[in-house]
Scaffold this motif. Structure first.
Motif, PDB file in Angstrom:
ATOM      1  N   ALA A 115       0.904  -1.181   0.026  1.00 52.68           N
ATOM      2  CA  ALA A 115       0.058  -0.021  -0.050  1.00 52.68           C
ATOM      3  C   ALA A 115       0.927   1.334   0.040  1.00 52.68           C
ATOM      4  N   HIS A 116       0.602   2.225  -0.904  1.00 53.94           N
ATOM      5  CA  HIS A 116       1.436   3.348  -0.869  1.00 53.94           C
ATOM      6  C   HIS A 116       0.566   4.429  -0.597  1.00 53.94           C
ATOM      7  N   LEU A 117       1.043   5.240   0.638  1.00 56.62           N
ATOM      8  CA  LEU A 117       0.342   6.334   1.104  1.00 56.62           C
ATOM      9  C   LEU A 117       0.990   7.615   0.606  1.00 56.62           C
ATOM     10  N   VAL A 118       0.110   8.432  -0.025  1.00 53.73           N
ATOM     11  CA  VAL A 118       0.322   9.648  -0.868  1.00 53.73           C
ATOM     12  C   VAL A 118       0.950   9.129  -2.034  1.00 53.73           C
ATOM     13  N   ALA A 119       0.040   8.521  -2.669  1.00 54.32           N
ATOM     14  CA  ALA A 119       0.481   7.798  -4.119  1.00 54.32           C
ATOM     15  C   ALA A 119       0.202   9.108  -5.051  1.00 54.32           C
ATOM     16  N   GLY A 120       0.485   8.854  -6.433  1.00 51.29           N
ATOM     17  CA  GLY A 120       0.248   9.456  -7.638  1.00 51.29           C
ATOM     18  C   GLY A 120       0.698  11.038  -7.696  1.00 51.29           C
ATOM     19  N   THR A 121       1.648  11.316  -6.690  1.00 53.04           N
ATOM     20  CA  THR A 121       2.389  12.735  -6.873  1.00 53.04           C
ATOM     21  C   THR A 121       3.243  12.674  -7.918  1.00 53.04           C
ATOM     22  N   ARG A 122       3.179  13.582  -8.716  1.00 54.88           N
ATOM     23  CA  ARG A 122       4.400  13.654  -9.836  1.00 54.88           C
ATOM     24  C   ARG A 122       4.772  15.053 -10.010  1.00 54.88           C
ATOM     25  N   LEU A 295       9.223  28.205  -3.205  1.00 58.54           N
ATOM     26  CA  LEU A 295      10.223  28.571  -4.148  1.00 58.54           C
ATOM     27  C   LEU A 295      10.813  27.374  -4.989  1.00 58.54           C
ATOM     28  N   ASN A 296       9.785  27.242  -5.696  1.00 56.17           N
ATOM     29  CA  ASN A 296       9.880  26.236  -6.662  1.00 56.17           C
ATOM     30  C   ASN A 296       8.792  26.516  -7.924  1.00 56.17           C
ATOM     31  N   ASP A 297       9.176  25.863  -8.978  1.00 55.42           N
ATOM     32  CA  ASP A 297       8.368  25.975 -10.217  1.00 55.42           C
ATOM     33  C   ASP A 297       6.984  24.998 -10.359  1.00 55.42           C
ATOM     34  N   TYR A 298       6.849  24.092  -9.410  1.00 54.47           N
ATOM     35  CA  TYR A 298       6.040  22.991  -9.335  1.00 54.47           C
ATOM     36  C   TYR A 298       5.771  22.670  -7.977  1.00 54.47           C
ATOM     37  N   THR A 299       4.408  21.994  -7.939  1.00 58.99           N
ATOM     38  CA  THR A 299       4.064  21.228  -6.753  1.00 58.99           C
ATOM     39  C   THR A 299       3.546  20.052  -6.879  1.00 58.99           C
ATOM     40  N   GLU A 300       4.035  19.095  -6.080  1.00 53.61           N
ATOM     41  CA  GLU A 300       3.220  17.718  -6.239  1.00 53.61           C
ATOM     42  C   GLU A 300       1.638  17.666  -5.797  1.00 53.61           C
ATOM     43  N   HIS A 301       1.350  18.925  -5.062  1.00 54.16           N
ATOM     44  CA  HIS A 301       0.189  19.047  -4.462  1.00 54.16           C
ATOM     45  C   HIS A 301      -0.634  20.063  -4.927  1.00 54.16           C
TER      46      HIS A 301
END
Length: 355
Positions: A115-122, A295-301
């Protein structure tokens, strides 16, 4: 049912604490908590476990390396030995560390449900080591527990196995925040007499690429220093060294020792704003309704940006300055709480595993 929860870094404990409480309320379910790192890890201060009201790990794998491939190899070897001795029905892994990927591979090679907790972040940047970890872990997992609509769509679209199942369970970090919201403790910050009467920003830094570019980092932080706020920076390790080197005895900047979980929670909840490179800190800011500049160009959330208080400025000092001006003028965007940030994520996960 025998469950093994394996974690690889301090922030993981914040996410598994509510899961442990939910498991302990169920009859016929046992669990063991495994930490891939050292038993004397200085980031695991005793107050962490008392603040989160959770037990210390049952087992320490005592892996100690900064090299990602070394970590992967050592965790696989030590965790395989653990699974050899402890019958396990489900292994729960958290987030996207090298140790997380190593534990996932080891569990599946033994035919254990994963089981993967906090799946699907890219991030959709395959040059990031963590992105490779995410792809591998999600491809192997039998249960993909996602925190938001976007990550749920990603996990569903990429699903490799017919037996894998994706579940939008919500953001488990919110379970911890809601559980502790009335337990937060005001910290003592050297040089700041009255936090409640002092408009301040919280600054956190951790990303290696950001800290390595000292010239670029200084251009960004100069904007923060010139914004007119008191700046409180609870920093560890390299981040503390770099910021202290860049600013020395800057009177507007208060670099503090690391705070306990409940102390940092109070500090972040009462700030005028937060400047960070941490996804977890940005999520907490959205929960608290506090403006957040990442201070980033993207966020996984992504929901912290589309619905919450978060704004991405990357490495652009002009964007950062514009955000700080909006903050000073109280012109921040209208924000809300994303779906299923209701504090019941851990309950949903346990019911799915038992169902």
């Amino acid at each position: 049912m025998n469950i093994c929860i394996i974690v690889g870094a301090r922030p993981n404990f914040v996410k598994v604490a509510p899961l442990i409480r939910a498991i302990e309320r169920q009859s016929g379910v046992s669990y063991r908590l495994v930490y891939s790192g050292r038993e004397d890890d200085p980031t695991l201060e005793p107050s962490l476990f008392s603040d989160l009201q959770m037990p210390r790990p049952d087992v320490f794998l005592n892996v100690d390396s900064q090299r990602l491939n070394d970590i992967t190899a050592q965790v696989m070897g030590h965790f395989d030995s653990y699974l050899e001795l402890h019958p396990t029905d489900v292994v729960i892994v958290v987030d996207d560390l090298a140790s997380t990927m190593a534990a996932a591979i080891t569990a599946k090679k033994r035919g254990i449900k994963l089981a993967h907790l906090v799946a699907g972040t890219r991030s959709f940047d395959i040059n990031m080591p963590k992105e490779i970890n995410r792809l591998v872990i999600d491809a192997l997992s039998d249960y993909l527990f996602t925190a938001g609509i976007k990550s749920n769509s990603v996990a569903t679209r990429e699903q490799q196995s017919e037996t894998s199942q994706t579940f939008l369970v919500g953001n488990i970090l919110m379970d911890t925040l809601r559980f502790n919201c009335n337990r937060l403790r005001k910290p003592v910050i050297k040089g700041v007499d009255d936090l409640e009467q002092t408009p301040y920003l919280v600054l956190t830094l951790n990303r290696k690429a950001l800290l390595a570019d000292k010239e670029g980092l200084k251009k960004m932080l100069d904007q923060v220093m010139e914004a007119g706020f008191c700046v409180i920076a609870p920093l560890r390790g390299i981040a503390r060294e770099v910021v202290s080197e860049l600013y020395g005895a800057e009177p507007r900047l208060h670099v503090t020792d690391s705070l306990s979980y409940l102390e940092f929670g109070w500090l972040a909840a009462h700030a005028q704003g937060v400047v960070t490179d941490s996804g977890n800190v940005a999520e907490e800011a959205t929960f608290n309704g506090v403006p957040c500049i990442t201070l980033n160009d993207y966020t996984e959330h992504q929901e912290t940006v589309t619905i919450g208080t978060n704004v991405l400025v990357g490495g652009d000092p002009n964007k950062l300055a514009a955000c700080l001006t909006a903050l000073k003028k109280h012109e921040w965007k209208h924000c809300g709480l994303p779906e299923r940030w209701d504090g019941r994520t851990a309950e949903r996960i346990v019911q799915i595993l038992l169902g």
